[in-house]
Design an enzyme around this catalytic site. Structure first.
Site, PDB file in Angstrom:
ATOM      1  N   GLN A   1      -4.784  -1.848   9.664  1.00  0.00           N
ATOM      2  CA  GLN A   1      -4.849  -3.008   8.978  1.00  0.00           C
ATOM      3  C   GLN A   1      -5.109  -4.482   9.625  1.00  0.00           C
ATOM      4  O   GLN A   1      -5.092  -4.750  10.816  1.00  0.00           O
ATOM      5  CB  GLN A   1      -3.311  -3.510   8.416  1.00  0.00           C
ATOM      6  CG  GLN A   1      -2.948  -4.579   7.988  1.00  0.00           C
ATOM      7  CD  GLN A   1      -3.052  -4.854   7.153  1.00  0.00           C
ATOM      8  OE1 GLN A   1      -3.498  -4.093   5.767  1.00  0.00           O
ATOM      9  NE2 GLN A   1      -3.843  -5.906   5.358  1.00  0.00           N
TER      10      GLN A   1
ATOM     11  N   LYS B   1       0.702  -1.124  -0.061  1.00  0.00           N
ATOM     12  CA  LYS B   1       0.197  -0.230  -0.335  1.00  0.00           C
ATOM     13  C   LYS B   1       0.477   1.562   0.155  1.00  0.00           C
ATOM     14  O   LYS B   1       0.539   2.532  -0.870  1.00  0.00           O
ATOM     15  CB  LYS B   1      -0.841   0.031   1.544  1.00  0.00           C
ATOM     16  CG  LYS B   1      -2.099  -1.120   1.196  1.00  0.00           C
ATOM     17  CD  LYS B   1      -2.470  -1.414   2.210  1.00  0.00           C
ATOM     18  CE  LYS B   1      -3.771  -2.319   2.052  1.00  0.00           C
ATOM     19  NZ  LYS B   1      -4.714  -2.594   3.311  1.00  0.00           N
TER      20      LYS B   1
ATOM     21  N   ASP C   1     -11.634   2.717   3.982  1.00  0.00           N
ATOM     22  CA  ASP C   1     -11.377   1.438   3.686  1.00  0.00           C
ATOM     23  C   ASP C   1     -13.077   1.109   3.348  1.00  0.00           C
ATOM     24  O   ASP C   1     -13.812  -0.182   3.528  1.00  0.00           O
ATOM     25  CB  ASP C   1     -10.781   0.426   4.984  1.00  0.00           C
ATOM     26  CG  ASP C   1      -9.364  -0.212   4.698  1.00  0.00           C
ATOM     27  OD1 ASP C   1      -9.389  -0.254   3.721  1.00  0.00           O
ATOM     28  OD2 ASP C   1      -8.964  -0.624   5.494  1.00  0.00           O
TER      29      ASP C   1
END
Ligand code: NAP
Length: 296
Positions: A102, A58, A125
């Site tokens: 994460q 990422k 997200d």
């Protein structure tokens, strides 16, 4: 969909590159106009090796398009209050536009309590309850990255969604359910299957578009697929011999399908790209620009 001698293999890397080119131009435009790049903070708790790899990918992708990224690494023993304090700090920092925690988190940390502490304006997200709710209403600002990537792949290939029978195999909160929701909002007729579905094949065989996200290698074999179907394989499985495969018997099913995504090189590159798109959207919104980063 029409019968074909062999499916067209959807090149996710190619489509991701094209989208990233447009995102690079947008990030450069924002930097020129506001004197700062869009910025993403990634919070990594613990030492899970695949998570570390995903986070590093990422960061690399951010650099590639001109998004600043910061990784905050916390030990696996981090308590809930300490983690929430880190998130709050990032929420308050005006130079940060996107925040991502994460997953998976170490078992002692309650995922929902953590995700719900992220500011909805920085939830790139798309996992905060507010963003999940707005997805259900069809007004999502930050669609979850993998389903968003699936939708973009279909659109990039010119595959019609409206009126199609879509079967989604997998009903997780991060892939299966939001994919079903998003494709339903594009006017598909959607069926969701999961581990307790009886006789999976009786559903998959009806699919014009079959999206598979179960995490089970070889779950989908040719006799479960309608001739000419579009097959999107989200699964990522590492076999004992080290090979990475999806959930679909690729060689078998490609003889029957009209389109198929490979693993790797299909949905995966799109997932990271949509994270970049959402981060740019977050920056644009914070700077008072209402246009979305991907033109949708
Ligand atoms: P997950 O949370 O484990 O969910 C798996 C889903 O599949 C569950 O709904 C489960 O049903 C269902 N399932 C399991 N076995 C099944 C079977 N035999 N028949 C039908 N349904 C079955 O996984 P996830 O996070 O959604 O991820 C799914 C896969 O996609 C994994 O391989 C993951 O690595 C991959 N993935 C890829 C990307 C990418 O960018 N390409 C991104 C995210 C995830 P129940 O609900 O009944 O348990």
């Amino acid at each position: 969909m029409t019968q074909t001698a062999g499916a067209k293999i959807i090149d996710g890397r190619h489509h991701a590159r094209q989208l990233r080119e447009a995102l690079r131009i947008k990030a450069a435009g924002l930097l020129a106009k506001f004197g700062a790049p869009p910025k993403l903070t990634v919070i990594l708790v613990g030492d899970d090796a695949p998570s570390r790899l995903y986070v590093s990918n990422k960061s690399k992708a951010c650099r590639d398009v001109g998004i600043a990224s910061v990784v905050i690494e916390l030990p696996a023993s981090t308590g809930l209050e300490a983690l929430l304090a880190v998130i709050e700090e990032q929420n308050r920092d005006p130079s940060v536009h996107g925040i991502l925690v994460q997953l998976p988190l170490p078992a002692h940390l309650p995922v929902h309590a953590v995700l719900e502490r992220i500011s909805v304006e920085k939830d790139v997200d798309g996992f905060h309850l507010y963003n999940v709710g707005s997805l259900a209403l069809g007004t999502a600002v930050f669609p979850p990255c993998t389903p968003y990537g699936v939708q973009k792949l279909l659109e990039a290939e010119g595959i019609p969604i409206a009126g199609q029978n879509v079967v989604v195999v997998g009903a997780s909160n991060i892939v299966g359910k939001p994919t079903a929701m998003m494709l339903m909002q594009k006017d598909a007729t959607v069926c969701i299957c999961h581990a307790k579905t009886r006789d999976l094949a009786q559903f998959t065989i009806l699919a014009d578009i079959l999206v598979v996200a179960a995490g089970k290698p070889n779950l989908i074999v040719p006799q479960m697929v309608k001739t000419g179907a579009v097959v999107i394989d989200v699964g990522i499985n590492r076999l004992p011999n080290g090979k990475v495969v999806g959930d679909v018997d690729f060689e078998g099913v490609r003889q029957k399908a009209s389109y198929i995504t490979p693993v790797p090189g299909g949905v995966g590159p799109m997932t990271v790209t949509m994270l970049l798109a959402n981060t740019i959207t977050a920056a644009q919104r914070m700077w008072g620009i209402s246009e979305t980063s991907t033109g949708t």
